[in-house]
Design a protein around this motif. Structure first.
Motif, PDB file in Angstrom:
ATOM      1  N   MET A 144       1.098  -6.714  17.857  1.00 20.01           N
ATOM      2  CA  MET A 144       2.058  -6.552  16.762  1.00 20.01           C
ATOM      3  C   MET A 144       1.633  -7.384  15.547  1.00 20.01           C
ATOM      4  SD  MET A 144       4.053  -4.285  17.544  1.00 20.01           S
ATOM      5  CE  MET A 144       5.141  -4.397  16.127  1.00 20.01           C
ATOM      6  N   ALA A 145       0.933  -8.508  15.786  1.00 17.38           N
ATOM      7  CA  ALA A 145       0.439  -9.301  14.665  1.00 17.38           C
ATOM      8  C   ALA A 145      -0.558  -8.490  13.853  1.00 17.38           C
ATOM      9  CB  ALA A 145      -0.204 -10.582  15.177  1.00 17.38           C
ATOM     10  N   TYR A 146      -1.526  -7.856  14.552  1.00 16.82           N
ATOM     11  CA  TYR A 146      -2.499  -7.045  13.816  1.00 16.82           C
ATOM     12  C   TYR A 146      -1.819  -5.848  13.175  1.00 16.82           C
ATOM     13  CZ  TYR A 146      -6.349  -9.851  15.407  1.00 16.82           C
ATOM     14  OH  TYR A 146      -7.203 -10.893  15.603  1.00 16.82           O
ATOM     15  N   SER A 147      -0.821  -5.296  13.889  1.00 13.93           N
ATOM     16  CA  SER A 147      -0.076  -4.185  13.320  1.00 13.93           C
ATOM     17  C   SER A 147       0.589  -4.603  12.010  1.00 13.93           C
ATOM     18  CB  SER A 147       0.951  -3.709  14.347  1.00 13.93           C
ATOM     19  OG  SER A 147       1.995  -3.032  13.727  1.00 13.93           O
ATOM     20  N   SER A 148       1.174  -5.839  11.992  1.00 16.60           N
ATOM     21  CA  SER A 148       1.860  -6.253  10.760  1.00 16.60           C
ATOM     22  C   SER A 148       0.855  -6.509   9.641  1.00 16.60           C
ATOM     23  CB  SER A 148       2.729  -7.474  11.023  1.00 16.60           C
ATOM     24  OG  SER A 148       1.988  -8.648  10.864  1.00 16.60           O
ATOM     25  N   ILE A 149      -0.359  -6.991   9.992  1.00 11.65           N
ATOM     26  CA  ILE A 149      -1.389  -7.150   8.959  1.00 11.65           C
ATOM     27  C   ILE A 149      -1.680  -5.793   8.326  1.00 11.65           C
ATOM     28  CG2 ILE A 149      -3.818  -7.705   8.561  1.00 11.65           C
ATOM     29  CD1 ILE A 149      -3.562  -9.785  10.814  1.00 11.65           C
ATOM     30  N   GLY A 150      -1.860  -4.777   9.191  1.00  7.82           N
ATOM     31  CA  GLY A 150      -2.134  -3.442   8.687  1.00  7.82           C
ATOM     32  C   GLY A 150      -1.006  -2.909   7.816  1.00  7.82           C
ATOM     33  N   HIS A 151       0.243  -3.127   8.278  1.00  7.46           N
ATOM     34  CA  HIS A 151       1.380  -2.591   7.521  1.00  7.46           C
ATOM     35  C   HIS A 151       1.502  -3.256   6.158  1.00  7.46           C
ATOM     36  CE1 HIS A 151       2.956   0.285  10.270  1.00  7.46           C
ATOM     37  NE2 HIS A 151       2.803  -0.561  11.273  1.00  7.46           N
ATOM     38  N   MET A 152       1.194  -4.565   6.086  1.00 13.61           N
ATOM     39  CA  MET A 152       1.226  -5.214   4.770  1.00 13.61           C
ATOM     40  C   MET A 152       0.172  -4.589   3.859  1.00 13.61           C
ATOM     41  SD  MET A 152       3.660  -7.212   4.409  1.00 13.61           S
ATOM     42  CE  MET A 152       4.776  -6.451   5.541  1.00 13.61           C
ATOM     43  N   GLY A 153      -0.974  -4.206   4.449  1.00 14.82           N
ATOM     44  CA  GLY A 153      -2.004  -3.517   3.665  1.00 14.82           C
ATOM     45  C   GLY A 153      -1.477  -2.221   3.082  1.00 14.82           C
ATOM     46  N   TYR A 154      -0.757  -1.431   3.908  1.00 16.49           N
ATOM     47  CA  TYR A 154      -0.202  -0.168   3.397  1.00 16.49           C
ATOM     48  C   TYR A 154       0.809  -0.423   2.282  1.00 16.49           C
ATOM     49  CZ  TYR A 154      -2.317   1.960   7.503  1.00 16.49           C
ATOM     50  OH  TYR A 154      -3.214   2.373   8.438  1.00 16.49           O
ATOM     51  N   ALA A 155       1.654  -1.458   2.480  1.00 19.17           N
ATOM     52  CA  ALA A 155       2.655  -1.729   1.449  1.00 19.17           C
ATOM     53  C   ALA A 155       1.971  -2.146   0.147  1.00 19.17           C
ATOM     54  CB  ALA A 155       3.617  -2.815   1.925  1.00 19.17           C
ATOM     55  N   LEU A 156       0.844  -2.883   0.260  1.00 22.94           N
ATOM     56  CA  LEU A 156       0.145  -3.315  -0.956  1.00 22.94           C
ATOM     57  C   LEU A 156      -0.421  -2.133  -1.740  1.00 22.94           C
ATOM     58  CD1 LEU A 156      -1.786  -6.517   0.167  1.00 22.94           C
ATOM     59  CD2 LEU A 156      -0.016  -6.363  -1.558  1.00 22.94           C
ATOM     60  N   VAL A 157      -0.641  -0.999  -1.065  1.00 21.08           N
ATOM     61  CA  VAL A 157      -1.122   0.190  -1.782  1.00 21.08           C
ATOM     62  C   VAL A 157      -0.143   0.519  -2.911  1.00 21.08           C
ATOM     63  CG1 VAL A 157      -1.551   2.656  -1.575  1.00 21.08           C
ATOM     64  CG2 VAL A 157      -2.382   1.112   0.181  1.00 21.08           C
ATOM     65  N   GLY A 158       1.152   0.403  -2.608  1.00 23.02           N
ATOM     66  CA  GLY A 158       2.165   0.692  -3.626  1.00 23.02           C
ATOM     67  C   GLY A 158       2.074  -0.269  -4.793  1.00 23.02           C
ATOM     68  N   LEU A 159       1.818  -1.560  -4.495  1.00 18.99           N
ATOM     69  CA  LEU A 159       1.684  -2.544  -5.572  1.00 18.99           C
ATOM     70  C   LEU A 159       0.438  -2.259  -6.399  1.00 18.99           C
ATOM     71  CD1 LEU A 159       2.400  -5.118  -7.077  1.00 18.99           C
ATOM     72  CD2 LEU A 159       1.292  -6.419  -5.283  1.00 18.99           C
ATOM     73  N   ALA A 160      -0.658  -1.844  -5.724  1.00 16.36           N
ATOM     74  CA  ALA A 160      -1.891  -1.546  -6.445  1.00 16.36           C
ATOM     75  C   ALA A 160      -1.664  -0.427  -7.450  1.00 16.36           C
ATOM     76  CB  ALA A 160      -2.994  -1.173  -5.466  1.00 16.36           C
ATOM     77  N   ALA A 161      -0.766   0.513  -7.105  1.00 12.95           N
ATOM     78  CA  ALA A 161      -0.475   1.595  -8.039  1.00 12.95           C
ATOM     79  C   ALA A 161       0.193   1.055  -9.298  1.00 12.95           C
ATOM     80  CB  ALA A 161       0.424   2.636  -7.369  1.00 12.95           C
ATOM     81  N   GLY A 162       1.014  -0.011  -9.133  1.00 14.72           N
ATOM     82  CA  GLY A 162       1.588  -0.693 -10.288  1.00 14.72           C
ATOM     83  C   GLY A 162       2.566   0.129 -11.107  1.00 14.72           C
ATOM     84  N   SER A 163       3.072   1.217 -10.535  1.00 20.20           N
ATOM     85  CA  SER A 163       3.984   2.095 -11.267  1.00 20.20           C
ATOM     86  C   SER A 163       5.368   2.026 -10.627  1.00 20.20           C
ATOM     87  CB  SER A 163       3.454   3.531 -11.174  1.00 20.20           C
ATOM     88  OG  SER A 163       3.332   3.897  -9.820  1.00 20.20           O
TER      89      SER A 163
END
Lengths: 481, 199
Positions: A300-319
């Motif tokens: 679950m720790a690695y899973s949460s690392i991955g999920h934070m990566g997906y959420a950061l995709v939205g921030l990278a879009a910056g819109s």
């Protein structure tokens, strides 16, 4: 009215938590550890009350207090409700565990309330000083919680590791903030944004920005600052691991979004590439490194690392769409994760909790309902339509494509296909392996309700997604005046 | 002229004693050099006209923090030689990181804009002492942070107690209330002993 504290009534949720937390401490001190259950229930009430106050103030627009250090807007309110609800649910699910493990000290709910207070300040921070104070308040309480089972070697090790690395990351972040302060001559986000608009990003300011991002990435455990996560998740007592994976991640992600879009909107050239990089690395590492894990909490720790990566995709879009995607992602992640940790808490043989994935073998034959709920939550985390997790990923990838970040979106889809392997492996072990010894006591009623609610959310999200999507959209719009 | 000389004197002693803190073999000497560094930093504050900060530095850091360090150093049996053993192995990496941070700081200061530099200096407002100015900033402008710092300290205190306090069974404690509420009849029994019969 005393100058400097105009508008300070918008901090009502924080006041409730601060005063209530201290009152709980007093109750605990005078009644002793026998009152742990009472203090815990009162803490849940307190968190629910604060959440109700936050919900009632939704739509009041953007208000600031204390000279702009604190801002209350719909973005903050949305995330605060998530953080408060997450903490309250964790307290509900923790009660049985900490009584069994003889960790029933009344300080446990008090520390949870204090860390949530820190998160509220983080979420509403509109100034680097407020950001840092909130972060430290939250982290300090979390360090103590990680080593709360102080007679257990792994728990104390988890606390120590978390503390040392957390202090290091705070130091890096402060160094970055000091460089930024040197340019802006102030610590308010608006002042920094005005400076960047005027003078661009000279090399020193970029250094500061990089250090700031490094510190924030540590708090959301994004690659390459993720090393502490598996050890801390594995070592900390299970309900506290559930707490780590829920509220603090949500608050730190909201803080990340607010800093980047509030203080550096005109420096996006400088930070978008960094966010794209750490997002990509987190998605890939979260998917690949989880494959070899045998301990469900490490997984679950690695899973949460991955999920934070997906959420950061939205921030990278910056819109606005991107921020909306982040908010939807956080809400769905919270709901699913709570369910998964209820399942992990249910992995008991008698009085002992087991944590190996192989212990789940053949669960479908011995406990079919449990296995079904676990399987649905795993499908949701893997992002398989039409479950909730699919829509979480859908909204962030959609925002990335609208922002022209095609490579990131494609890489994210590939990473989620790889990541689906280890979620599906758990389902395969539960349904197709010869049964191991069954888990003995059934769920406590409160855990059963939580598990059913979480599974139902994952299953029927598609039918009731409208209110969540609309409120996330309204909340995201407040960051883009 | 004298102020400049004094500045260089105090600054040089501060830096030298800072170096001695990390290089002294005896940990008690380290703490004593730390105290010397605090005193010289306080002197630098006096030169800047910030006498309140200077006094606070002496009272808090020398009076409380350094004494606490001395206690810790003397009471805990820490093998300082053992702590230093790995230094040479990690020195190149540490030096590299330190150098990088220094270069970044230098670049930062070098390129800092005029605008930022002008904003940095907050002169003491006219007509009030610097103690009063600090009070105004701390309790009016920064009251939010001040209260938050209080919460952080509260959490630190709770944490220290949770992680270290152990209630030992069988420890006899003084209970003032129980002592005050004792009546003669609880403690003394008057026995009318008849001659030749015993009790």
């Amino acid at each position: 009215m005393i100058p400097g504290i105009e508008n300070s009534d918008i901090l009502m949720p924080e006041y409730i938590l601060a005063v209530g937390g201290m009152a709980l401490l007093m109750i605990g001190v005078f009644l002793g550890d026998s009152a742990q259950r009472t203090v815990s229930y009162l803490a849940i009430l307190l968190l629910a009350l604060a959440a109700a106050v936050v919900v009632m103030s939704t739509g009041n627009g953007r208000l600031t207090a204390f000279g702009g250090a604190y801002v209350a807007d719909d973005f903050g309110r949305f995330v605060k409700v998530l953080a408060l609800v997450g903490a309250a649910l964790v307290l509900v699910m923790a009660q049985g565990f900490i009584e069994r493990e003889k960790m029933g000290h009344f300080e446990f709910p008090v520390l949870v309330v204090m860390s949530v207070l820190g998160m509220m300040v983080m979420i509403s921070a509109n100034d680097f000083l407020a950001l840092y104070m909130g972060l430290e308040l939250q982290s300090l309480a979390l360090y103590v919680l990680a080593s709360f089972n102080r007679d257990n070697l792994r728990s104390t090790e988890a606390g120590l590791k978390y503390f040392v690395l957390g202090a290091l990351s705070s130091g890096m972040m402060l160094y970055g903030i000091s460089l930024i302060y040197g340019y802006a001559g102030g610590t308010g986000f608006e002042q920094v944004a005005a400076t960047v608009r005027e003078i661009g990003t000279p090399i020193g300011l970029t250094f500061g920005l990089v250090f700031l991002i490094a510190g924030l990435a540590f708090k959301i455990s994004a690659v390459p600052f993720h090393m502490w996560t598996p050890d801390v998740y594995e070592g900390a007592p299970t309900p506290i691991t559930a707490f780590f994976s829920a509220s603090p991640k949500i608050a730190a992600m909201a803080l990340f979004v607010r800093v980047m879009l509030g203080a550096f909107p005109d420096a996006s050239v400088a930070w978008v590439q960094i966010i794209v990089f750490i997002s990509l690395m987190s998605m890939v590492l979260g998917s690949v490194a989880a494959i070899g894990q045998n301990n469900i909490k490490r997984l679950m720790a690695y899973s949460s690392i991955g999920h934070m990566g997906y959420a950061l995709v939205g921030l990278a879009a910056g819109s606005p769409q991107g921020v909306q995607g982040v908010l939807i992602y956080l809400a769905i992640y919270l709901a699913t994760n709570i369910g998964v940790f209820v399942c992990i808490l249910g992995m008991r043989r008698g009085d002992k909790n087991v944590e190996n994935i192989s212990d789940l073998a053949g669960l479908a034959q011995t406990r079919p309902g449990y296995a079904f709920a676990f399987a649905m939550l795993m499908f949701s985390l893997a992002g398989i339509p039409p479950l909730a997790g699919f829509f979480a990923k859908f909204y962030v990838f959609l925002a990335a494509i609208q922002a022209g970040l095609y490579p990131l979106a494609v890489a994210g889809v590939f990473a989620s296909v790889v990541g689906a392997y280890y979620y599906l492996r758990i389902i395969k072990i539960m349904y197709f392996d010869p049964p191991a010894e069954s888990f003995s006591p059934a769920f406590e009623p409160s855990l059963r309700v939580l598990l059913i609610a979480s599974t139902a959310f994952s299953l029927f999200f598609i039918a009731a997604a409208q209110p969540l999507v609309l409120s996330a959209s309204a909340a995201a719009a407040t960051l883009f005046p | 002229m004298i102020a400049t000389l004094a500045f260089y004197l105090f600054a040089a002693i501060t830096i030298l004693s800072g170096l001695m803190v990390i290089s002294a073999r005896n940990p008690v000497h380290s703490v004593l050099f730390l105290i010397l560094a605090f005193f010289n930093a306080a002197a630098l504050f006096v030169l800047l006209g910030a006498e309140f900060l200077a006094m606070i530095l002496v009272v808090v850091y020398v009076g409380a923090v350094a004494v606490l360090f001395l206690f810790v150093v003397m009471m805990l049996d820490i093998d300082f030689g053992g702590l230093r053993r790995g230094v040479m192995t990690y020195l190149p990496l540490g030096a590299l990181i330190g150098l990088l941070l220094l270069v970044e700081l230098a670049v930062g200061i070098w390129t800092v804009s005029e605008r930022g530099a002008a904003n940095l200096a907050h002169p003491t407002p006219e007509g009030v002492s610097n103690t009063e100015a600090i009070g105004r900033i701390l309790y009016t402008d920064y009251v939010f942070y001040f209260q938050l710092a209080g919460m952080v300290l509260l959490v630190a205190m709770i944490g220290a107690i949770v992680l270290t306090l152990r209630h030992r069974p069988g420890v006899k404690r003084q209970s003032i209330a129980a002592q005050v509420h004792r009546r003669p009849k609880d403690a003394i029994e008057i026995v009318d002993a008849k001659p030749g019969q015993g009790v």
